[in-house]
Design a protein around this motif. Sequence first.
Motif, PDB file in Angstrom:
ATOM      1  N   UNK A  38      77.272  25.457  90.274  1.00 26.98           N
ATOM      2  CA  UNK A  38      77.611  24.992  88.873  1.00 26.98           C
ATOM      3  C   UNK A  38      79.288  25.151  88.990  1.00 26.98           C
ATOM      4  N   UNK A  39      79.715  24.317  87.957  1.00 28.69           N
ATOM      5  CA  UNK A  39      81.103  24.010  88.099  1.00 28.69           C
ATOM      6  C   UNK A  39      81.691  24.166  86.329  1.00 28.69           C
ATOM      7  N   UNK A  40      82.582  25.016  86.289  1.00 30.00           N
ATOM      8  CA  UNK A  40      83.154  25.159  84.819  1.00 30.00           C
ATOM      9  C   UNK A  40      84.689  24.449  84.991  1.00 30.00           C
ATOM     10  N   UNK A  41      84.840  23.675  83.976  1.00 33.72           N
ATOM     11  CA  UNK A  41      86.328  23.002  83.997  1.00 33.72           C
ATOM     12  C   UNK A  41      86.731  23.511  82.875  1.00 33.72           C
ATOM     13  N   UNK A  42      88.018  24.327  82.870  1.00 34.35           N
ATOM     14  CA  UNK A  42      88.677  24.784  81.794  1.00 34.35           C
ATOM     15  C   UNK A  42      89.768  23.972  81.469  1.00 34.35           C
ATOM     16  N   UNK A  67      82.340  21.792  80.705  1.00 37.18           N
ATOM     17  CA  UNK A  67      83.658  21.691  80.068  1.00 37.18           C
ATOM     18  C   UNK A  67      83.897  22.544  79.001  1.00 37.18           C
ATOM     19  N   UNK A  68      85.018  23.104  78.986  1.00 41.05           N
ATOM     20  CA  UNK A  68      85.445  24.007  77.707  1.00 41.05           C
ATOM     21  C   UNK A  68      86.876  23.840  77.738  1.00 41.05           C
ATOM     22  N   UNK A  69      87.484  23.752  76.576  1.00 42.55           N
ATOM     23  CA  UNK A  69      88.729  23.800  75.845  1.00 42.55           C
ATOM     24  C   UNK A  69      89.209  24.935  75.191  1.00 42.55           C
ATOM     25  N   UNK A  70      90.197  25.794  75.811  1.00 37.06           N
ATOM     26  CA  UNK A  70      90.826  26.888  75.335  1.00 37.06           C
ATOM     27  C   UNK A  70      91.787  26.729  74.199  1.00 37.06           C
ATOM     28  N   UNK A  88      85.365  32.910  78.690  1.00 38.66           N
ATOM     29  CA  UNK A  88      84.843  31.470  79.066  1.00 38.66           C
ATOM     30  C   UNK A  88      84.075  31.804  80.519  1.00 38.66           C
ATOM     31  N   UNK A  89      84.611  32.583  81.416  1.00 32.48           N
ATOM     32  CA  UNK A  89      84.002  32.704  82.527  1.00 32.48           C
ATOM     33  C   UNK A  89      82.728  33.600  82.299  1.00 32.48           C
TER      34      UNK A  89
END
Length: 96
Positions: A38-42, A67-70, A88-89
């Motif tokens: 799995x991949x998280x793109x911040x 995808x997550x926008x901070x 987020x992590x």
Amino acid sequence: MRYAREQVRRIDPADWAALWGAYATLDVRGKLAHFPGPTLVLAGAAEVSATPESTTGLAGAISGATYRELPGTPHMQTLERPELVAQALGEFLSRG
């Protein structure tokens, strides 16, 4: 932040220019479809070099990426908004 700022100040301007010149020619989009998950793109909402618009494209090229926008977060996410990155992590990893 003090450590990161000092490191940036120590960089030779010619090396810094060469680094950004190399980034300008780097294109890995064709390899992203096979990136293991799995991949998280911040993305940082206040980012000006790797904008949220470009980061959504990156996330879209990775199969199954999250995808997550901070909010209010600039380029150095882990240094400037570590609490948002950790949150987020934590949420991403808890989904297993």
